[in-house]
Scaffold this motif. Structure first.
Motif, PDB file in Angstrom:
ATOM      1  N   GLY A  33       0.423  -0.947  -0.166  1.00 58.20           N
ATOM      2  CA  GLY A  33      -0.043   0.023  -0.288  1.00 58.20           C
ATOM      3  C   GLY A  33       0.945   1.299   0.185  1.00 58.20           C
ATOM      4  O   GLY A  33       1.580   1.505  -0.793  1.00 58.20           O
ATOM      5  N   THR A  34       0.505   2.104   1.236  1.00 53.16           N
ATOM      6  CA  THR A  34       1.150   3.645   0.896  1.00 53.16           C
ATOM      7  C   THR A  34       2.179   3.503   1.782  1.00 53.16           C
ATOM      8  O   THR A  34       3.164   4.174   1.943  1.00 53.16           O
ATOM      9  CB  THR A  34       0.802   4.658   2.125  1.00 53.16           C
ATOM     10  OG1 THR A  34       0.272   3.887   2.918  1.00 53.16           O
ATOM     11  CG2 THR A  34      -0.860   4.828   0.400  1.00 53.16           C
ATOM     12  N   ASP A  35       2.925   2.909   3.004  1.00 56.20           N
ATOM     13  CA  ASP A  35       4.498   2.767   3.911  1.00 56.20           C
ATOM     14  C   ASP A  35       4.781   2.221   3.351  1.00 56.20           C
ATOM     15  O   ASP A  35       5.173   1.236   3.158  1.00 56.20           O
ATOM     16  CB  ASP A  35       3.171   2.018   4.796  1.00 56.20           C
ATOM     17  CG  ASP A  35       4.047   2.221   5.829  1.00 56.20           C
ATOM     18  OD1 ASP A  35       4.960   2.985   6.158  1.00 56.20           O
ATOM     19  OD2 ASP A  35       4.145   1.038   7.555  1.00 56.20           O
ATOM     20  N   VAL A  36       5.255   2.754   2.620  1.00 57.40           N
ATOM     21  CA  VAL A  36       6.754   1.731   1.605  1.00 57.40           C
ATOM     22  C   VAL A  36       8.372   2.790   1.880  1.00 57.40           C
ATOM     23  O   VAL A  36       7.514   3.401   2.997  1.00 57.40           O
ATOM     24  CB  VAL A  36       6.830   2.530   0.009  1.00 57.40           C
ATOM     25  CG1 VAL A  36       6.039   1.290  -0.896  1.00 57.40           C
ATOM     26  CG2 VAL A  36       6.443   3.172  -0.270  1.00 57.40           C
ATOM     27  N   ASP A  37       9.441   1.984   2.300  1.00 57.11           N
ATOM     28  CA  ASP A  37      10.490   2.648   2.330  1.00 57.11           C
ATOM     29  C   ASP A  37      11.234   3.372   1.207  1.00 57.11           C
ATOM     30  O   ASP A  37      12.746   3.532   1.747  1.00 57.11           O
ATOM     31  CB  ASP A  37      10.737   1.464   3.430  1.00 57.11           C
ATOM     32  CG  ASP A  37      11.316  -0.002   2.572  1.00 57.11           C
ATOM     33  OD1 ASP A  37      11.757   0.497   1.196  1.00 57.11           O
ATOM     34  OD2 ASP A  37      11.925  -0.507   3.141  1.00 57.11           O
ATOM     35  N   VAL A  38      10.457   3.468  -0.155  1.00 58.54           N
ATOM     36  CA  VAL A  38      11.827   3.758  -0.655  1.00 58.54           C
ATOM     37  C   VAL A  38      11.197   4.644  -1.780  1.00 58.54           C
ATOM     38  O   VAL A  38      10.244   3.965  -2.274  1.00 58.54           O
ATOM     39  CB  VAL A  38      12.455   2.508  -1.793  1.00 58.54           C
ATOM     40  CG1 VAL A  38      12.840   3.641  -2.622  1.00 58.54           C
ATOM     41  CG2 VAL A  38      13.517   1.817  -0.642  1.00 58.54           C
TER      42      VAL A  38
ATOM     43  N   PRO B  24      15.596 -10.385  -6.645  1.00 55.49           N
ATOM     44  CA  PRO B  24      15.383  -9.401  -7.086  1.00 55.49           C
ATOM     45  C   PRO B  24      14.937  -8.252  -5.903  1.00 55.49           C
ATOM     46  O   PRO B  24      13.879  -8.291  -5.506  1.00 55.49           O
ATOM     47  CB  PRO B  24      14.899  -7.628  -8.376  1.00 55.49           C
ATOM     48  CG  PRO B  24      13.137  -8.822  -8.348  1.00 55.49           C
ATOM     49  CD  PRO B  24      14.072 -10.828  -8.185  1.00 55.49           C
ATOM     50  N   PHE B  25      15.734  -6.903  -5.504  1.00 57.35           N
ATOM     51  CA  PHE B  25      15.505  -6.678  -4.387  1.00 57.35           C
ATOM     52  C   PHE B  25      13.808  -5.510  -4.321  1.00 57.35           C
ATOM     53  O   PHE B  25      14.397  -4.695  -5.766  1.00 57.35           O
ATOM     54  CB  PHE B  25      16.344  -5.432  -3.274  1.00 57.35           C
ATOM     55  CG  PHE B  25      17.929  -6.947  -3.141  1.00 57.35           C
ATOM     56  CD1 PHE B  25      17.703  -7.154  -2.217  1.00 57.35           C
ATOM     57  CD2 PHE B  25      19.217  -6.248  -3.908  1.00 57.35           C
ATOM     58  CE1 PHE B  25      18.355  -7.820  -1.567  1.00 57.35           C
ATOM     59  CE2 PHE B  25      20.064  -6.898  -3.439  1.00 57.35           C
ATOM     60  CZ  PHE B  25      20.402  -7.889  -2.195  1.00 57.35           C
ATOM     61  N   VAL B  26      13.387  -5.692  -3.073  1.00 61.98           N
ATOM     62  CA  VAL B  26      12.156  -4.915  -3.744  1.00 61.98           C
ATOM     63  C   VAL B  26      12.128  -3.725  -2.700  1.00 61.98           C
ATOM     64  O   VAL B  26      10.929  -2.562  -2.412  1.00 61.98           O
ATOM     65  CB  VAL B  26      10.980  -5.977  -3.923  1.00 61.98           C
ATOM     66  CG1 VAL B  26      11.230  -6.783  -4.396  1.00 61.98           C
ATOM     67  CG2 VAL B  26      10.502  -6.626  -2.730  1.00 61.98           C
ATOM     68  N   SER B  27      12.989  -3.508  -1.857  1.00 63.20           N
ATOM     69  CA  SER B  27      12.528  -2.922  -0.772  1.00 63.20           C
ATOM     70  C   SER B  27      14.392  -2.789   0.424  1.00 63.20           C
ATOM     71  O   SER B  27      14.927  -3.278   0.390  1.00 63.20           O
ATOM     72  CB  SER B  27      11.429  -2.969   0.380  1.00 63.20           C
ATOM     73  OG  SER B  27      11.851  -4.306   0.885  1.00 63.20           O
ATOM     74  N   LEU B  28      13.491  -1.833   0.822  1.00 59.98           N
ATOM     75  CA  LEU B  28      15.071  -1.596   2.236  1.00 59.98           C
ATOM     76  C   LEU B  28      14.757  -2.503   2.725  1.00 59.98           C
ATOM     77  O   LEU B  28      16.412  -3.369   3.174  1.00 59.98           O
ATOM     78  CB  LEU B  28      15.614  -0.267   2.289  1.00 59.98           C
ATOM     79  CG  LEU B  28      15.405   0.805   1.913  1.00 59.98           C
ATOM     80  CD1 LEU B  28      16.111   1.813   2.246  1.00 59.98           C
ATOM     81  CD2 LEU B  28      17.129   0.686   0.866  1.00 59.98           C
ATOM     82  N   ALA B  29      14.222  -2.910   3.643  1.00 61.33           N
ATOM     83  CA  ALA B  29      12.905  -4.109   4.429  1.00 61.33           C
ATOM     84  C   ALA B  29      14.004  -5.690   3.713  1.00 61.33           C
ATOM     85  O   ALA B  29      15.090  -5.672   4.186  1.00 61.33           O
ATOM     86  CB  ALA B  29      12.404  -4.606   4.555  1.00 61.33           C
ATOM     87  N   ASP B  30      13.469  -5.669   1.898  1.00 61.00           N
ATOM     88  CA  ASP B  30      14.858  -6.686   1.439  1.00 61.00           C
ATOM     89  C   ASP B  30      15.718  -6.953   1.888  1.00 61.00           C
ATOM     90  O   ASP B  30      16.987  -8.333   1.943  1.00 61.00           O
ATOM     91  CB  ASP B  30      13.731  -6.981   0.156  1.00 61.00           C
ATOM     92  CG  ASP B  30      14.582  -8.160  -0.692  1.00 61.00           C
ATOM     93  OD1 ASP B  30      14.798  -9.084  -0.014  1.00 61.00           O
ATOM     94  OD2 ASP B  30      13.851  -8.197  -1.842  1.00 61.00           O
ATOM     95  N   VAL B  31      16.591  -5.705   1.619  1.00 62.14           N
ATOM     96  CA  VAL B  31      17.853  -5.591   0.688  1.00 62.14           C
ATOM     97  C   VAL B  31      18.058  -5.786   2.519  1.00 62.14           C
ATOM     98  O   VAL B  31      19.863  -6.135   3.468  1.00 62.14           O
ATOM     99  CB  VAL B  31      18.531  -4.659   0.685  1.00 62.14           C
ATOM    100  CG1 VAL B  31      20.077  -3.799   1.087  1.00 62.14           C
ATOM    101  CG2 VAL B  31      17.794  -3.768  -0.475  1.00 62.14           C
ATOM    102  N   SER B  32      18.200  -4.849   3.795  1.00 64.51           N
ATOM    103  CA  SER B  32      18.189  -5.245   4.852  1.00 64.51           C
ATOM    104  C   SER B  32      18.459  -6.763   5.957  1.00 64.51           C
ATOM    105  O   SER B  32      19.001  -7.799   6.887  1.00 64.51           O
ATOM    106  CB  SER B  32      17.412  -4.363   6.404  1.00 64.51           C
ATOM    107  OG  SER B  32      18.580  -2.780   6.278  1.00 64.51           O
TER     108      SER B  32
END
Length: 338
Positions: A38-43, A82-90
């Motif tokens: 939804g709207t609560d993305v980190d990038v 592939p990475f889709v968010s910073l949480a994913d990268v973290s």
């Protein structure tokens, strides 16, 4: 106590700060990403180049900005998805806040992001527009609303109130008690209700029709609104979801919280009261209500209903709703006058 309802435990989405490394998250990626839908993305769009850089840069290029063992882990992981968010990268082993900042630095140096992306702060990528909104909110928000936005960071809230005004989002991020969850909550409060706030502005500009009308507010001091004295008449104060110590004097307490439907109906009725002459563009109403639906779906709200009059010839009906977890708040006021 200036507070609506109990505090709820917020779980940090990211770990690691400064130069320290942290172990990989044991939580499945699907669960991590579920929080970011939804709207609560980190990038934000202005910073998407950070993910593009992480997903496409060669080993040699990444190695110029990150330790080789971190690069190995990133390249190995992205080969499967592939990475889709910073949480994913973290979630990748050895990647903490320091490595996210280095990754953003490499993305900037290689031209993947520009001046419209501030960078990564507390596990959150921040655009310049979002940064300006965060600074503005923190510098003007009331004590009661800030403590609802930061229900589990009371020391951080007190520190923000003591140290403001701020001139940068970096300075806000550096305040003791403001971490990953706190900065995200502040960002969300400052930025995620823009279409709704545009509708609120239209209601407030065009909602006076002579012998009555309506106003709305997105950011306000609920305690001051509910407890203001000196009115000609005050009646019908009903609250719900409050801690016993927060129930205003004379209020009745209903035993259940408000849900998204109740909030929507109240706001839609207020918009209709303000829009008797159809002067508010339908596109603004549609966008604002859609934004409201996205922000309230599945949520629970504490708050109050009450009526008051400044004199014997007028009356107001007020409704206040505050999300029990993230502090999202909205107030409606419909009024009449002889």
């Amino acid at each position: 106590m200036r507070r609506l309802g109990p505090a709820f435990l917020a779980v940090s989405l990211f770990a690691g700060c400064g130069g320290s490394e942290v172990p990989p998250s044991s939580e499945p990626i699907a669960q991590q990403e579920a929080r970011l839908t939804g709207t609560d993305v980190d990038v934000p769009p202005e910073c998407q180049g950070i993910l593009t850089f992480a997903n496409t840069a060669s080993f040699a290029t990444l190695d110029a900005y990150l330790p080789s063992d971190v690069v190995t882990n990133l390249v190995t992981r992205r080969a499967s998805s592939p990475f889709v968010s910073l949480a994913d990268v973290s979630s990748v082993r050895l990647v903490g806040q320091a490595r996210l900042e280095q990754l953003a630095g490499g993305a900037r140096a290689q031209g993947f992001i520009g001046s419209s992306c501030v960078g990564v702060l507390d596990g959150l990528a921040v655009s310049t527009d979002d940064a300006a909104a965060i600074v503005s909110l923190v510098n003007t928000i009331s004590d009661s609303e800030l403590h609802d936005v930061l229900p589990d960071a009371w020391n951080g809230a007190v520190n923000l109130l003591t140290l403001r005004p701020f001139t940068s989002v970096q300075a806000i991020s550096n305040v003791a008690g403001i971490g990953d969850v706190g900065l995200r909550n502040i960002r969300n409060s400052a930025t995620l209700s823009r279409p709704l706030e545009a509708l609120i502005n239209e209601v407030n500009l065009k909602g006076d029709w002579g012998h009555g009308g309506a106003t709305m507010a997105r950011h306000f001091d609920w305690w001051q609104v509910v407890t203001t004295n000196g009115r000609y008449q005050y009646g019908g104060l009903e609250c719900f979801g409050l801690e016993p110590s927060s129930v205003p004097s004379g209020a009745s307490v209903r035993p259940y919280l408000a849900d998204a439907t109740e909030v929507r109906n109240e706001i839609l009725n207020t918009v209709s009261s303000a829009n008797r002459n159809n002067q508010i563009p339908s596109s603004v109403i549609a966008a604002g209500m859609a934004n409201l639906d996205a922000l309230t779906a599945g949520r629970s709200f504490k708050g109050c209903y009450f009526g008051y009059a400044n004199d014997p010839w007028s009356g107001h009906s007020v409704a206040i709703f505050v999300d029990t977890v993230n502090g999202f708040s909205v107030m409606t006021d419909t009024y009449w006058a002889e």
